[in-house]
Scaffold this active site. Structure first.
Site, mmCIF file in Angstrom:
data_model
loop_
_atom_site.group_PDB
_atom_site.id
_atom_site.type_symbol
_atom_site.label_atom_id
_atom_site.label_comp_id
_atom_site.label_asym_id
_atom_site.label_seq_id
_atom_site.Cartn_x
_atom_site.Cartn_y
_atom_site.Cartn_z
ATOM 1 N N CYS A 44 0.827 -1.214 0.000
ATOM 2 C CA CYS A 44 0.000 0.000 0.000
ATOM 3 C C CYS A 44 0.857 1.259 0.000
ATOM 4 O O CYS A 44 0.657 2.160 -0.810
ATOM 5 C CB CYS A 44 -0.936 -0.006 1.203
ATOM 6 S SG CYS A 44 -1.840 1.522 1.386
ATOM 7 N N CYS A 49 -1.354 1.772 -3.128
ATOM 8 C CA CYS A 49 -2.328 2.856 -2.929
ATOM 9 C C CYS A 49 -1.719 4.255 -2.864
ATOM 10 O O CYS A 49 -2.205 5.169 -3.529
ATOM 11 C CB CYS A 49 -3.095 2.640 -1.620
ATOM 12 S SG CYS A 49 -3.465 0.935 -1.259
ATOM 13 N N LYS A 52 0.270 5.385 -6.051
ATOM 14 C CA LYS A 52 -0.750 5.391 -7.116
ATOM 15 C C LYS A 52 -1.641 6.620 -6.997
ATOM 16 O O LYS A 52 -1.882 7.317 -7.975
ATOM 17 C CB LYS A 52 -1.548 4.087 -7.023
ATOM 18 C CG LYS A 52 -2.703 3.881 -7.984
ATOM 19 C CD LYS A 52 -4.013 4.487 -7.602
ATOM 20 C CE LYS A 52 -4.591 4.151 -6.271
ATOM 21 N NZ LYS A 52 -5.130 2.816 -6.114
ATOM 22 N N TYR A 179 -8.858 -3.482 -11.119
ATOM 23 C CA TYR A 179 -8.536 -2.207 -10.478
ATOM 24 C C TYR A 179 -7.248 -1.599 -11.071
ATOM 25 O O TYR A 179 -7.226 -0.449 -11.452
ATOM 26 C CB TYR A 179 -8.211 -2.424 -8.996
ATOM 27 C CG TYR A 179 -9.314 -2.694 -8.034
ATOM 28 C CD1 TYR A 179 -9.737 -1.705 -7.153
ATOM 29 C CD2 TYR A 179 -9.888 -3.949 -7.929
ATOM 30 C CE1 TYR A 179 -10.707 -1.949 -6.196
ATOM 31 C CE2 TYR A 179 -10.862 -4.208 -6.974
ATOM 32 C CZ TYR A 179 -11.268 -3.205 -6.111
ATOM 33 O OH TYR A 179 -12.221 -3.450 -5.169
ATOM 34 N N GLU A 183 -6.976 1.758 -13.308
ATOM 35 C CA GLU A 183 -6.433 2.950 -12.651
ATOM 36 C C GLU A 183 -5.212 3.474 -13.411
ATOM 37 O O GLU A 183 -5.079 4.680 -13.652
ATOM 38 C CB GLU A 183 -6.056 2.625 -11.201
ATOM 39 C CG GLU A 183 -7.283 2.381 -10.330
ATOM 40 C CD GLU A 183 -6.971 2.098 -8.868
ATOM 41 O OE1 GLU A 183 -7.903 2.187 -8.053
ATOM 42 O OE2 GLU A 183 -5.808 1.781 -8.523
ATOM 43 N N HIS A 468 -27.193 21.385 -1.412
ATOM 44 C CA HIS A 468 -27.329 21.962 -2.736
ATOM 45 C C HIS A 468 -26.381 23.134 -2.932
ATOM 46 O O HIS A 468 -26.206 23.929 -1.996
ATOM 47 C CB HIS A 468 -28.789 22.440 -2.909
ATOM 48 C CG HIS A 468 -29.072 22.945 -4.268
ATOM 49 N ND1 HIS A 468 -29.167 22.109 -5.372
ATOM 50 C CD2 HIS A 468 -29.273 24.210 -4.731
ATOM 51 C CE1 HIS A 468 -29.424 22.852 -6.440
ATOM 52 N NE2 HIS A 468 -29.487 24.117 -6.082
ATOM 53 N N GLU A 473 -26.173 15.262 -4.004
ATOM 54 C CA GLU A 473 -27.545 15.481 -3.523
ATOM 55 C C GLU A 473 -28.527 14.564 -4.254
ATOM 56 O O GLU A 473 -29.585 14.223 -3.741
ATOM 57 C CB GLU A 473 -27.966 16.946 -3.665
ATOM 58 C CG GLU A 473 -28.099 17.446 -5.084
ATOM 59 C CD GLU A 473 -28.512 18.928 -5.140
ATOM 60 O OE1 GLU A 473 -29.574 19.251 -4.600
ATOM 61 O OE2 GLU A 473 -27.753 19.739 -5.704
HETATM 62 P P1 NDP Z 1 -7.817 -8.048 -10.423
HETATM 63 O O1 NDP Z 1 -7.957 -9.447 -9.990
HETATM 64 O O2 NDP Z 1 -8.751 -7.009 -9.942
HETATM 65 O O3 NDP Z 1 -7.845 -7.983 -12.015
HETATM 66 C C1 NDP Z 1 -7.049 -8.803 -12.807
HETATM 67 C C2 NDP Z 1 -7.438 -8.561 -14.239
HETATM 68 O O4 NDP Z 1 -6.558 -9.267 -15.100
HETATM 69 C C3 NDP Z 1 -8.844 -9.052 -14.549
HETATM 70 O O5 NDP Z 1 -9.422 -8.132 -15.449
HETATM 71 C C4 NDP Z 1 -8.597 -10.402 -15.204
HETATM 72 O O6 NDP Z 1 -9.587 -10.750 -16.122
HETATM 73 C C5 NDP Z 1 -7.307 -10.127 -15.941
HETATM 74 N N1 NDP Z 1 -6.513 -11.328 -16.166
HETATM 75 C C6 NDP Z 1 -6.173 -12.285 -15.273
HETATM 76 N N2 NDP Z 1 -5.397 -13.234 -15.867
HETATM 77 C C7 NDP Z 1 -5.262 -12.854 -17.163
HETATM 78 C C8 NDP Z 1 -4.595 -13.404 -18.276
HETATM 79 N N3 NDP Z 1 -3.917 -14.540 -18.168
HETATM 80 N N4 NDP Z 1 -4.660 -12.751 -19.460
HETATM 81 C C9 NDP Z 1 -5.356 -11.594 -19.553
HETATM 82 N N5 NDP Z 1 -6.008 -11.019 -18.539
HETATM 83 C C10 NDP Z 1 -5.959 -11.636 -17.352
HETATM 84 O O7 NDP Z 1 -6.311 -7.702 -10.093
HETATM 85 P P2 NDP Z 1 -5.511 -6.360 -10.015
HETATM 86 O O8 NDP Z 1 -4.121 -6.793 -10.279
HETATM 87 O O9 NDP Z 1 -6.098 -5.275 -10.840
HETATM 88 O O10 NDP Z 1 -5.696 -5.938 -8.496
HETATM 89 C C11 NDP Z 1 -5.421 -6.866 -7.451
HETATM 90 C C12 NDP Z 1 -6.181 -6.525 -6.217
HETATM 91 O O11 NDP Z 1 -5.619 -5.387 -5.618
HETATM 92 C C13 NDP Z 1 -7.639 -6.156 -6.451
HETATM 93 O O12 NDP Z 1 -8.476 -7.270 -6.459
HETATM 94 C C14 NDP Z 1 -7.935 -5.244 -5.308
HETATM 95 O O13 NDP Z 1 -8.396 -6.013 -4.238
HETATM 96 C C15 NDP Z 1 -6.600 -4.626 -4.981
HETATM 97 N N6 NDP Z 1 -6.534 -3.226 -5.439
HETATM 98 C C16 NDP Z 1 -7.417 -2.319 -4.931
HETATM 99 C C17 NDP Z 1 -7.380 -1.013 -5.341
HETATM 100 C C18 NDP Z 1 -8.360 -0.053 -4.789
HETATM 101 O O14 NDP Z 1 -8.957 -0.328 -3.770
HETATM 102 N N7 NDP Z 1 -8.585 1.077 -5.433
HETATM 103 C C19 NDP Z 1 -6.403 -0.553 -6.301
HETATM 104 C C20 NDP Z 1 -5.535 -1.579 -6.800
HETATM 105 C C21 NDP Z 1 -5.613 -2.863 -6.363
HETATM 106 P P3 NDP Z 1 -10.975 -11.455 -15.690
HETATM 107 O O15 NDP Z 1 -11.866 -10.360 -15.173
HETATM 108 O O16 NDP Z 1 -11.476 -12.049 -16.960
HETATM 109 O O17 NDP Z 1 -10.632 -12.476 -14.659
#
Ligand code: NDP
Length: 485
Positions: A44, A49, A52, A179, A183, A468, A473
């Site tokens: 984080c 976080c 980022k 995410y 982002e 407002h 709102e």
């Molecule tokens: P996520 O699990 O959210 O997303 C992974 C993405 O990669 C999905 O879209 C998935 O597709 C895709 N994917 C997985 N494997 C492959 C592959 N082999 N080829 C192509 N695409 C693939 O992971 P992130 O890395 O984005 O984030 C990890 C975690 O970190 C999040 O779940 C969240 O909990 C946390 N996080 C939170 C944030 C916040 O609160 N703002 C910010 C950043 C991270 P599919 O949907 O089809 O599975």
């Protein structure tokens, strides 16, 4: 009676581990040690976080001169200086790391800058060769980004690498629709990088409310992200090794021009060089950089846990019960390494519940229900509770929804749109879900989250007087349902 070196040995100095260690030592008077192999603060603070969000802030200034001009300011657009930003960012991370170290020291936690392995139910072995015993061991080692299993995937970077780039690329392909992918698509687009995003599914941000993620996707495209859904990487190779006769790419032009561009971009891509990519839809392109944001795996490799009988799940996560206890009674685990809800505030809650349970004689299960969260896309999305799709699978619902152009950017002639949405149970009138897509949606959802967590009904929202003129709102002025389901 067995005596141990410590009451508690925490492995991992991220948000969850640090909180558990300092509360156990500071409030419960336990003798605590903590080992961290990398920087204190964890994902984080050091590579997630915090940096980022600072990058989100940096990128959002891109649109401000235009808006300011529309409001009458004689302001001119400038250029973004990555290296000056990075220097300030690194100084801020150094400061925060010190804060974390001081918090531990101030609570009386002994720290080891070393990798730790669990070598017995009550024993930890450090990379320094030392062995320490503890009545309880808490594993809080977090997770790490993973690349897909694809030849040449090592050519792509992962989110950890972004903060160390010597220079920003001119073009980037971001793979993933979660995410991190969404982002960084917004951040890099705002900082002037030409962003292409491939997501293999039909719509980004799987699992979130369809209408909300649809608007995020539409607005990302509107702001310049070339988002291609139903698309993945089929092949990738260094552009210099790939037969250049065949195609033109994201850089455009002939093979000769690409070689020239490659030379020009040598500075920005010194680490890896431009990458040729063929997509599953058949298109080919060359990108300065490829970022894999394809998920994160728990950090349990070579921790010695399985040998001791700790249950490990399919993705490598530590299996725990409601009290974060593993199958080995003296070993607990919290945070991303358990792959429950991978968010910093959740890891912190899990750490606090662990201390209550183990050191304060107050067994406390972690409450994972109705966790508000924000995705720092541009525009931001804030969400708590069920999506419309999940709610209507559960029970009959009313959907209240409004989407409009907010005053501030509409005045400046921008096409920005926001969304406010409530999902209401027909039977109980409770608000089951609240979804906001808007600037500062994260700030709004924190407060809406209190009401939803308290079990507020639609009528409770209606009884609340609007503030407002604000965007939020609308959340208390939506009179009739848009649809029922
Ligand atoms: P996520 O699990 O959210 O997303 C992974 C993405 O990669 C999905 O879209 C998935 O597709 C895709 N994917 C997985 N494997 C492959 C592959 N082999 N080829 C192509 N695409 C693939 O992971 P992130 O890395 O984005 O984030 C990890 C975690 O970190 C999040 O779940 C969240 O909990 C946390 N996080 C939170 C944030 C916040 O609160 N703002 C910010 C950043 C991270 P599919 O949907 O089809 O599975």
């Amino acid at each position: 009676m067995t005596t141990f070196d410590y009451d508690l040995f925490v492995i991992g100095g991220g948000s969850g581990g640090v909180r558990a260690a300092r509360v156990a030592a500071g409030e419960a008077g336990a003798k605590v040690a903590l080992a961290e192999e990398d920087r204190y603060g964890g994902t984080c603070v050091i590579r997630g976080c915090v940096p980022k969000k600072l990058m989100v802030f940096a990128s959002e200034y891109a649109g401000m001169p235009d808006e300011a001009q529309a409001y009458g300011w004689g302001i001119q657009k400038g250029s973004f200086d990555w290296s000056s930003f990075k220097t300030k960012l690194n100084a801020e991370l150094d400061r925060l790391e010190k804060v974390y170290r001081n918090l531990l020291a101030g609570s009386g936690v002994e720290t080891f800058d070393a990798r730790a392995r669990v070598s017995g139910p009550h024993e930890v072995t450090l990379s320094t060769g030392e062995t320490k015993s503890a009545k309880h061991i808490l594993v809080a080692t977090g997770g790490r980004p993973v690349r897909p299993d694809l030849p040449n995937a090592h050519l792509g970077i992962v989110s950890d690498d972004i903060f160390h780039l010597d220079a920003l690329p001119k073009s980037i392909l971001i793979v993933g629709g979660g995410y991190i992918a969404c982002e960084f698509a917004g951040i890099l687009n705002g900082l002037g990088v030409q962003v292409t995003q491939y997501y293999r599914g039909a719509q980004i941000l799987r699992g979130f409310d369809d209408e909300a993620r649809g608007l995020v996707a539409e607005q990302m495209r509107e702001r310049g992200v070339d988002l291609k859904v139903g698309t993945n990487i089929l092949e990738m190779a260094p552009a210099t090794e790939h037969d250049p006769e065949a195609e033109t790419g994201a850089m455009g032009g002939t093979a000769q021009e690409r070689v020239e561009l490659t030379r020009m971009h040598q500075n920005t891509t010194a680490q890896r060089g431009p990458i040729w990519v063929k997509s599953t839809s058949g298109s080919e392109g060359v990108f300065d950089m490829v970022l894999f944001a394809t998920g994160r795996d728990p950090n349990t490799a070579d921790m010695g846990l399985e040998d001791l009988g700790v249950g490990i799940g399919r993705r490598g996560e530590i299996e725990v019960d409601d009290f974060s206890q593993t199958k080995v009674p003296s070993i607990y685990a919290i945070g991303d390494v358990t792959n429950r809800v991978n968010l910093t505030p959740v890891a912190i809650r899990e750490g606090m519940a662990f201390v209550e349970t183990v050191f304060k004689g107050n067994p406390t299960a972690v409450d994972h229900d109705l966790i508000p969260s924000a995705i720092f896309t541009q525009p931001e999305m804030g969400t708590v509770g069920l999506s419309e799709e999940a709610a209507r699978d559960q029970e009959p619902v009313e959907v209240y929804c409004t989407s409009f152009r907010p005053m501030q950017t509409a005045f400046a002639g921008k096409a920005d749109r926001v969304l406010m949405k409530l999902i209401v149970s027909k039977a109980t009138r409770k608000v089951l879900g609240c979804h906001i897509v808007a600037p500062n949606a994260g700030e709004m959802i924190q407060l809406a989250g209190v009401a939803v967590k308290m079990g507020a009904t639609k009528e409770d929202f209606d009884r609340t007087v609007a503030v407002h003129p604000t965007m939020s709102e609308e959340i208390v002025t939506m009179r009739s349902p848009m649809r029922t389901a």
